[in-house]
Design an enzyme around this catalytic site. Structure first.
Site, PDB file in Angstrom:
ATOM      1  N   HIS A 306      62.517  75.056 -10.716  1.00 38.42           N
ATOM      2  CA  HIS A 306      61.453  76.052 -10.542  1.00 38.42           C
ATOM      3  C   HIS A 306      61.343  76.383  -9.065  1.00 38.42           C
ATOM      4  CE1 HIS A 306      57.412  77.859 -10.659  1.00 38.42           C
ATOM      5  NE2 HIS A 306      57.646  78.060 -11.931  1.00 38.42           N
ATOM      6  N   ASP A 364      59.562  77.310 -19.370  1.00 35.40           N
ATOM      7  CA  ASP A 364      60.387  78.310 -20.047  1.00 35.40           C
ATOM      8  C   ASP A 364      61.414  77.667 -20.967  1.00 35.40           C
ATOM      9  OD1 ASP A 364      59.221  80.564 -18.641  1.00 35.40           O
ATOM     10  OD2 ASP A 364      60.260  79.800 -16.881  1.00 35.40           O
TER      11      ASP A 364
END
Length: 429
Positions: A306, A364
């Site tokens: 991330h 995600d």
């Protein structure tokens, strides 16, 4: 605020700046007077080392894997509360008591309908239009229908606009979905909770009854909560920048939706699902892991790592649990995509290559699987993201508008083009 000062030395010149301290997190060097003092400004592409505002809404510590909304850890909010409670927290700064919660839910529920003339907007789009294109257009058009809540200087109008968007976004998103699949619109039902109402608007049809499964509704509510706000990301910064010009709130949120549409921002869950589908079966994982490690191979592991989190994404743990609950109630415990996801997660968490680079599974990685199981096509994933993030955008927008120190956003640049030159007439070029 601290008593510390920072000194910048450029040649024989020295400039002094205040060091500011937040309630948590790193200290901040206040360089707002740098240009005035020195006739220079900083160069920071992507603003990754620049605090663009002062905020009391969301705090992220990427190294420690921490996400707090008004001080509350995201996992506690998602596990113990619900989305509208988180909305109240983001907007007002504190969790509501029973009376405040009931009043807030009532206000949201009474704004779920769209102006009837807005329904005609949808027929102006092609049937194969991307639902995000529809969202940008319809949300931007709200300002053409709700003139009584566009005066940003009026506190009551700001709140009415905020409630309208939180309430109407599920209706707009569901209609965008229904339009894309050629089904009639299903109007909101005030007897259902926020997430159940949304699922009903998406999947009910006039020909038969549709009962919302409470486990699926709870999963949808958690997904909304986990995506509610994420500090000064690209779309939130877009909303703040648009709002700094004095634009009406509906236009600002439409700008945020447009930014979120970018695959580097809101489309990551769809990309992660596509990757898991491409891998296909757990026995092919080693092959793809080797490809991911090969700098000359364009393949990338989507859903890992991330921009902010260098540790485990705190939202991913709740999302993983939610994924199992959804697949369990739908009888899809043998889902091949989930099999790949679970094995890939296990291997990656034990692999030194990924651990040393902080490439942990992010939200995600799991949300794409869950949304697919709920029945949403990939093109709807970012729409759901924008629905959930609306409250975060609104809270950040309101905070900015109510900040007396706020100025219109105006980033600087390092100019590298031609210096001044004279115009040459066409016949001499």
């Amino acid at each position: 605020m601290t008593d510390q000062k920072a000194t910048l030395n450029i040649g024989e010149e020295s400039y002094e700046f205040e060091v500011r301290q937040g309630s948590v997190g790193p200290d901040v060097l206040d360089i707002s007077s740098l240009y005035k003092q020195s006739d220079r400004f900083t160069f920071d592409p992507g603003f990754t080392s620049t605090a663009s505002c002062e905020s009391a809404i969301t705090y992220i510590d990427g190294d420690a894997g921490i996400l707090l909304h008004r001080g509350y850890p995201i996992d506690e909010l998602a596990e113990n509360g619900d989305f509208l409670e988180t909305c109240y927290l983001l907007l007002y700064g504190e969790l509501p008591n029973k009376e405040q919660k009931a009043d807030f839910v009532h206000r949201v529920t009474n704004h779920t309908m769209l102006h009837d003339q807005m329904i005609k907007l949808f027929s102006g789009f092609r049937r194969d239009a991307h639902p995000m294109a529809v969202m940008v257009g319809v949300v931007g058009a709200l300002s053409a229908f709700y003139h009584d809540s566009t005066d940003i200087t009026d506190e009551s109008q700001r709140m009415v606009a905020s409630m309208r968007m939180i309430a109407k976004m599920p209706t707009i998103a569901a209609m965008a979905y229904k339009y894309s699949v050629g089904q009639p619109f299903v109007y909101p039902r005030n007897d259902l909770d926020y997430a159940s109402n949304f699922l009903h608007m998406c999947f009910a049809v006039p020909a038969e009854d549709y009962q919302v499964n409470p486990v699926l509704a709870r999963a949808m509510d958690r997904i909304f909560t986990l995506h509610a706000d994420h500090e000064q990301n690209a779309s939130t910064s877009t909303v703040r920048l648009a709002g700094s010009s004095g634009a009406n709130p509906f236009a600002c949120i439409a700008a945020g939706i447009a930014c979120l549409w970018g695959p580097a921002h809101g489309g990551a869950n769809e990309a992660a699902l596509n990757m898991l589908t491409e891998i296909g079966t757990p026995d092919r994982i080693p092959e793809f892991l080797e490809r991911a490690k090969d700098k000359n191979d364009p393949f990338r592991l989507m859903g890992f790592g991330h921009r902010v989190y260098k540790n485990y994404d705190p939202r991913a743990k709740i999302m993983q649990q939610t994924t199992h609950e959804v697949l369990g109630v739908l009888g899809k415990t043998d889902d091949p995509v989930l099999d790949v996801a679970m094995e890939l997660e296990k291997i990656a968490l034990e692999d030194d290559y990924f651990k040393s680079r902080g490439l942990y599974p992010n939200i995600d990685f799991y949300s794409g699987i869950t949304l697919k199981a709920l029945g949403f096509p990939p093109e709807m994933f970012t729409v759901l993201f924008s629905l959930a993030r609306t409250v975060g955008w609104i809270a950040q927008w309101k905070e900015m508008i109510e900040d007396p120190k706020q100025k219109i956003g105006r980033p600087r640049q390092l100019y590298t083009g031609p210096t001044k030159r004279s115009y040459v007439s066409l016949d001499k070029r």
